[in-house]
Scaffold this motif. Sequence first.
Motif, short mmCIF file in Angstrom:
data_model
loop_
_atom_site.label_atom_id
_atom_site.label_comp_id
_atom_site.label_asym_id
_atom_site.label_seq_id
_atom_site.Cartn_x
_atom_site.Cartn_y
_atom_site.Cartn_z
N TYR A 361 -9.61 -11.72 11.51
CA TYR A 361 -8.35 -11.05 11.18
C TYR A 361 -7.22 -11.94 11.67
O TYR A 361 -7.28 -12.49 12.77
N LEU A 403 -15.87 -8.42 2.34
CA LEU A 403 -14.72 -7.57 2.04
C LEU A 403 -13.49 -8.26 2.61
O LEU A 403 -13.44 -8.60 3.79
N ARG A 404 -12.51 -8.48 1.76
CA ARG A 404 -11.29 -9.17 2.18
C ARG A 404 -10.08 -8.28 1.93
O ARG A 404 -9.93 -7.71 0.83
N TYR A 405 -9.23 -8.18 2.94
CA TYR A 405 -8.01 -7.39 2.84
C TYR A 405 -6.82 -8.33 2.96
O TYR A 405 -6.70 -9.10 3.92
N ASN A 406 -5.92 -8.29 1.97
CA ASN A 406 -4.73 -9.12 1.96
C ASN A 406 -3.49 -8.24 1.97
O ASN A 406 -3.38 -7.32 1.13
N GLU A 420 -0.52 -5.70 -1.54
CA GLU A 420 -1.64 -5.26 -0.71
C GLU A 420 -2.86 -5.06 -1.60
O GLU A 420 -2.80 -4.34 -2.59
N THR A 422 -7.44 -5.11 -1.61
CA THR A 422 -8.74 -5.25 -0.97
C THR A 422 -9.72 -5.77 -2.01
O THR A 422 -9.83 -5.21 -3.11
N ASP A 449 -11.13 -7.89 -8.13
CA ASP A 449 -9.72 -7.83 -7.76
C ASP A 449 -9.06 -6.83 -8.69
O ASP A 449 -9.09 -7.01 -9.92
#
Length: 745
Positions: A361, A403-406, A420, A422, A449
Amino acid sequence: MGFFAFFSVNAQNAELKGTVSDASGPVAFTNVYLDATTLGTSSQEDGTYLISNIPPGRYKLKVTMLGYRDFSKTISIEANAQLKIPIRLTPSSEQLEETVVTGTLKAVSRSESPVPVEVYSPTFLKKNPTASIFEALQNVNGVRPQINCNVCNTGDIHINGLEGPYTLVLIDGMPIVSGLGTVYGLSGIPNSLIEQIEIVKGPASSLYGSEAVGGLINIITKNTLEAPDFAADAFLTGWGEYNLDIGAKIDVSKKTDLLLGINYFNFDEVIDNNSDNFTDLTLQDRISVFQKWNFQRKDNRIFSLAGRFFYEDRWGGELQWTPEFRGGDEIYGESIYTRRWEVLGKYQLPVKEKLVLSFSYNDHAQNSVYGDIAYIADQRIGFTQLTWDKKAGNHDLLLGSALRYNFYDDNTAATELADEVTIPSLFVQDEIALAKKHSLLLGMRYDYDSRHGNIFTPRTAYRFKISDSDILRLNAGTGFRVVNLFTEEHAALTGARDVIIAETLEPERSINLNLNYLKKIYGDNGTFANIDASVFYTNFSNAILPDYDTNPNQIIYDNLDGTSVSQGVSANIDIVFPSGFKFLVGATFQDVRQTENGISSRQILTESYTGTWNFGYNFRNLKLSVDYTGNLYGPMRLPTLGENDPRSPYSPVWSIQNIQFTYKGLDNFEFYGGIKNLLDWTPNRGNPFIIARSDDPFDRNVVFDNRGNVVPTVDNPNALTFDPSYVYGPNQGIRGFFGLRYRLN
């Protein structure tokens, strides 16, 4: 090393000592131990070792060191004996036999990896000491640190001619850097805590997702068995730059240890050698603190946790600028406050199967002003990944889910609402041993996406081990990249040009082919040579590239309605002679261009060829080594402001060359010094100026017509506006440097 402790026994005083060396001289910090015992040590700076209090008996003496063949000898020791055994190490497959993880997410020897991975050690970095890994990469063939602004000096990394946003930077395999932080991810980790730097050229999106389109750089930190108890490295330059690295290993408890690293850099001299009333080098004050915790667990299962805090205050601009003018329109300055923190870790689940949970993170906050234009941005990226490593027959499987959160938000008109998203992912990889000399890797990644739907990225790699000294690899794969312009283009933020987004931007896709040949040669006299050559080709669809040419006052972004191609050849030759002379020479010839509406043009700020070299010689009797390093860049197209701009549209052939002397005559100490930029080259050579309209940075005296075009006037005959984006190399001329290293094991 913590594992090898001196062991005391009553009434036994036998000892074993000697010197570890290779063809070039003493070899420091090797592991010297008696196999199947707790007796061992590390060789010192001068190669000497000593093992005391050895009970009588028959032992196998072993010596191991990365880059060398393991040494093994059976010895008999009697009570109170004092044996002296000199140890001569032979280079192994040098760069071939290092353990790499970046290409396949598995730890394998470099020769067994189906994906070509280049490996660089801290020793390589020491040959031209710099304040950050970003600068150090200038001596890596096919990799170029690109400064993107003459004023604030921020930059990114180009691999095989591709722009910085196509390069993914990782620490210990975790993608903690993207967008805003590329250059910051390569700053602030002390060299003493770096085990190696692995570089993969070409798409790796099937394992790492977006951003790994052009290649990736993985900074691997040491484990506690290999790290020194304490290390310090400090140097200063004739320009007034100060850099301090401190690294330490701390035993917190019986099963917990900690690596601590601190980096501090300061430059506060206002220098204007090209007389344009702007700083030649950005003033900087930064600190980075890095920690890595390792926890011993049952059955040697993995558990590590690392964190880093980074803060930097940098500014550049007119010489009269002070913080009171920040954000105003009286005196031009670019001031950037950056605060960044990162957490990353790995945990192997307590089950029979090898299941590893990885996570990272980062939080990046940037408060910056470019003249009177404010850019205030926050970016937060969370990443977690679970992998299952399984062997079945001739199949070596890796299955994973990520899992990627931007999160991204700034104060620009282009980001009315925070971005935002995920992105869940699944990937599978199967390395198949077809025969003794043949292996095939097949991989596939699926990402979803919500903005762009389903994204598939397959890849394949074939390895043919012709002999123990010859390896041929063929790699083919795809990559994708989801773009956020305002985290990537400095020129879009300065206010010098208007930003035009012509359409809704779709993800970029790429197809890549890479043919690699690796050859190692052992001479009868102890000479060792390593040859690494590649042919590469990448084709992009939906490429998003800044258009500086259509309108000199605008940067226009859209998906390219055509093709963008990067292709070329690259080779490195590494030779070590018994005399103590060694050299590494590399060259890359590349053609990076876009074709749209039948018109083909070279990509801006991309060199047509590059060369790098590192020549070293060790004067053993004097305990002195000399390193001569350098690079050479062919012409690149530059972002001028139209036909009337008097600055050259192409850069000349240019080179940065350095020489360093290192003295190792005192235990645990190294003294080094030398000269950087021996040719005193700066990009203002042959140009009337570098920054356009530096005397009018707010364009107060620029006249525009009703279409927004600049009108030539007596004060502005070439119809220019203020523009600091004409930059392709550093503005620092020749300078001396001196440093000191201390290491305690």
